[in-house]
Design a protein around this motif. Structure first.
Motif, PDB file in Angstrom:
ATOM      1  N   UNK A 194      -3.062  -6.687  -4.973  1.00  0.00           N
ATOM      2  CA  UNK A 194      -1.681  -6.764  -4.478  1.00  0.00           C
ATOM      3  C   UNK A 194      -1.534  -5.979  -3.185  1.00  0.00           C
ATOM      4  N   UNK A 195      -2.266  -4.864  -3.055  1.00  0.00           N
ATOM      5  CA  UNK A 195      -2.206  -4.085  -1.816  1.00  0.00           C
ATOM      6  C   UNK A 195      -2.824  -4.897  -0.675  1.00  0.00           C
ATOM      7  N   UNK A 197      -2.917  -8.068  -0.474  1.00  0.00           N
ATOM      8  CA  UNK A 197      -1.993  -9.156  -0.184  1.00  0.00           C
ATOM      9  C   UNK A 197      -0.857  -8.660   0.717  1.00  0.00           C
ATOM     10  N   UNK A 198      -0.308  -7.479   0.400  1.00  0.00           N
ATOM     11  CA  UNK A 198       0.778  -6.942   1.225  1.00  0.00           C
ATOM     12  C   UNK A 198       0.289  -6.639   2.640  1.00  0.00           C
ATOM     13  N   UNK A 201       0.475  -9.297   5.430  1.00  0.00           N
ATOM     14  CA  UNK A 201       1.715  -9.363   6.209  1.00  0.00           C
ATOM     15  C   UNK A 201       1.660  -8.405   7.391  1.00  0.00           C
TER      16      UNK A 201
END
Lengths: 460, 185
Positions: A194-195, A197-198, A201
């Protein structure tokens, strides 16, 4: 008053000594740690000391620019800073804050390489390196962009784009830049999905000012071409001074940034990165972005900056040589980077010496591309030789005369940039906020869940 | 009005269940990214309310103090570990978060900010800095898991993140003292 000129020389001396020390250690085979010097690969302590001197030199130059900027602000209250000075401020703010990460890394590696500390945290080292590593190339890119925005319009007889947009691009590139380096670690262990993935951005955010630049530059070209009588949809393209190396080189550099930027988006995207990570694709990517977009812009700069500094003129003959050099370099880079991209997609790894993996058919399929790389490299070597010759000639042998330092002016009646763009205190705080958001999680995770750490390893 | 639309778009994006679930899955991102972004969406959307209900703000937030007090209360409320924990386990609390942060904290902060004097604005900064420092103290210092939904390591990370934010706020505050801001208006 502090002497900024002396500070710049001090910085130069530091950087020169640091580079010499680093190079000597590499040549002595005491620092076979590659460009990224990832721990646990360990170099001689002097290699790291050289890096410290290099960073100190950069900081001396940073403070020189900051002091100059503040003098100018005091002497010109209420006026927006000239564009090139604004770019310089952006570049050196980025230098300073980007180099903090690597400074911390190097300072921990020195006692480790000396044997005073037994182990080092490898993941923290890699993360601190990429805090700096990607911004480093963006610093070169920002310098090239300053020429595209401010110098190129003058060379084609046009005006620069809206000052507010240009300054906004600089501000965005400075604030958003540092976490962009994280995509180099997208296949690293120890960072949750998840990190990662963030972080995609955060990396992609840098594409926004680059797209603004692409739009602005083509608008400048079209306006200038139409002013010179270009008709129809694309007639203005023909009116641009293609035979002038000072324009041709940065123009090809800019065009190269279209595939370069697109490749960058591939590298940043989590899934696509899995395909190309550590393959020759990546090498092809930085040949397009650095070898073309940045270096060709710098080559173009040489043809007016060197005569300007040497108080000489650019002759028609030297201009023609420059055009030839630009073409050779372009063809060489297209061959080299193009084949590297293709070979990378077929799985050809980077950072390895040549091997056919026991004549495996896949590995053999890379070889034709490697031939093309070799051909490109030969052309590039010829290009370098011509460029070095051209610089020496313009520095010492070209006919004496006056050369203008080309700086474009604003469109008639254009509004100056609003004063809020000059709030560097705020931009730096926002930059720090973005860095904190990006790096607190992985770094704390690596430290609080740290493995035993690694002793220094020397492979050869 | 354009910014009200941008605010609404940001709000809509943050409300999307996968986005909310991703941001809430990491403790520090939940508190330091999702919550401030919700306030930011409210700050943008405030324009709509200011244009359509000027009398309301005139009547209830004349000098900006009630609005900023409301902001401080709402912000402090969401800094309580238990509240953050409950958003994940109780649907109603989650709904309250998505209403209170943009519409009670964000809108009122925007409406109050320009009405406050510079000293009152500084007090808001001091308040935020103190809150961050306090959070750093709690989350780094706690030797037990405070939230049911987050691990102790995430809690420590949040503490260090809060400390970083507090230090950045102090840097911001210092540069306000040393740099004449009137030049940049």
């Amino acid at each position: 008053m502090f002497n900024v000129r002396k500070l710049a020389w001090v910085g130069f001396a530091f950087m020169l000594t640091g580079t010499a020390l680093v190079a000597v250690m590499i040549i002595l085979n005491e620092a076979s740690v590659l460009y990224t010097f990832y721990p646990p690969l360990a170099a001689h302590p002097f290699f790291y000391v050289g890096l410290v001197l290099l960073v100190l030199g950069i900081w001396a130059c940073c403070f020189g620019v900051f002091i100059n900027y503040s003098h100018w602000r005091k002497a010109h209250r209420g006026q927006p800073t000239p564009l090139l000075a604004f770019f310089a401020m952006g570049v050196f703010v980025l230098w300073f804050f980007a180099s903090i990460g690597i400074t911390i890394e190097v300072l921990t590696l020195i006692p480790w390489s000396m044997g005073l500390v037994e182990t080092t945290n490898v993941m923290v080292g890699r993360t601190l390196f990429w805090w700096f590593g990607h911004s480093l190339v963006n610093i070169w890119y920002l310098v090239a962009a300053s020429v595209w925005y401010v110098v190129v319009p003058k060379l084609i007889g046009g005006r620069h784009f809206n000052e507010k947009l240009i300054k906004l691009v600089v501000i965005l590139l400075v604030i958003l830049n540092i976490p962009g380096g994280f995509h180099h670690q997208i296949v690293d262990p120890g960072i949750s999905l998840s990190i990662k993935y963030l972080h995609v951005f955060m990396s992609l955010a840098i594409a926004v000012p680059s797209l603004m630049t692409a739009f602005a530059m083509f608008a400048v070209f079209e306006r200038a071409g139409r002013r010179l009588g270009g008709k129809g949809l694309l007639g203005w393209l023909k009116k641009l001074p293609w035979g002038d190396v000072r324009f041709l080189a940065p123009m090809i550099a800019m065009i190269a940034f279209i595939p370069g930027g697109a490749g960058g988006i591939v590298n940043t995207s989590n899934q696509l990165n899995q395909v190309i990570h550590n393959t020759l694709w990546v090498v092809g990517h930085f040949h397009v972005t650095v070898g073309m977009s940045v270096v060709m812009t710098f080559f173009g700069i040489c043809y007016w900056l060197v005569p300007y500094l040497a108080k000489r003129r650019l002759t028609a003959k030297m201009n023609r040589l420059g055009v030839i050099q630009t073409i050779i370099w372009t063809v060489g880079m297209v061959l080299m980077a193009g084949s590297q991209h293709a070979a990378g997609l077929l799985g050809d790894p980077r950072r390895t010496s040549f091997t056919t993996y026991g004549d495996h058919s896949t590995a053999l399929s890379w070889i034709p591309y490697e031939y093309v790389m070799g051909m490109g490299a030969v052309l590039l070597l010829i290009g370098v030789l011509i460029q070095v010759y051209a610089v020496f000639h313009m520095m010492f042998f070209a006919p004496k005369g006056e050369t203008e330092f080309p700086v474009a002016e604003a469109e008639d009646g254009a509004a100056p940039a609003p004063m809020w763009t000059e709030r560097w205190g705020l931009w730096i705080v926002l930059l720090l906020m973005v860095v904190a958001m990006a790096y607190v999680v992985p770094i704390m995770d690596f430290i609080l869940n740290a493995p035993p750490g690694s002793p220094p390893i020397k492979t050869w | 009005m354009k910014q009200a639309v941008y605010g609404l778009l940001l709000y809509g994006f943050l409300v999307l269940p996968p986005v909310a679930a991703l941001l809430e899955s990491i403790m520090i991102v939940h508190m330091h990214m999702q919550m401030p972004l919700l306030v930011l969406s409210g700050i943008f959307m405030a324009r709509f309310f200011q244009i359509h209900f000027p009398r309301f703000f005139e009547k209830w937030n004349k000098n900006g103090v009630p609005g900023v007090l409301l902001f401080m209360v709402i912000w402090s409320y969401w800094m309580i570990p238990r509240m953050m924990d409950e958003t994940l386990s109780v649907q109603a609390v989650e709904v309250f978060k998505f209403i209170s942060l943009p519409f009670l904290a964000g809108v009122s902060l925007r409406d109050s900010w320009s009405k406050l004097g510079s000293s009152a604005q500084s007090m808001v900064f001091v308040f935020l800095t103190v809150v961050f420092l306090f959070m750093a103290w709690i989350y780094i210092g706690a030797d037990k898991q405070i939230c049911n939904n987050y691990l102790e390591v995430e809690q420590k990370t949040l503490g260090w993140g809060s400390l970083a934010f507090a230090l950045i706020m102090i840097i911001y505050f210092l540069q306000l003292f040393y740099i004449d801001q009137s030049e940049y208006k």
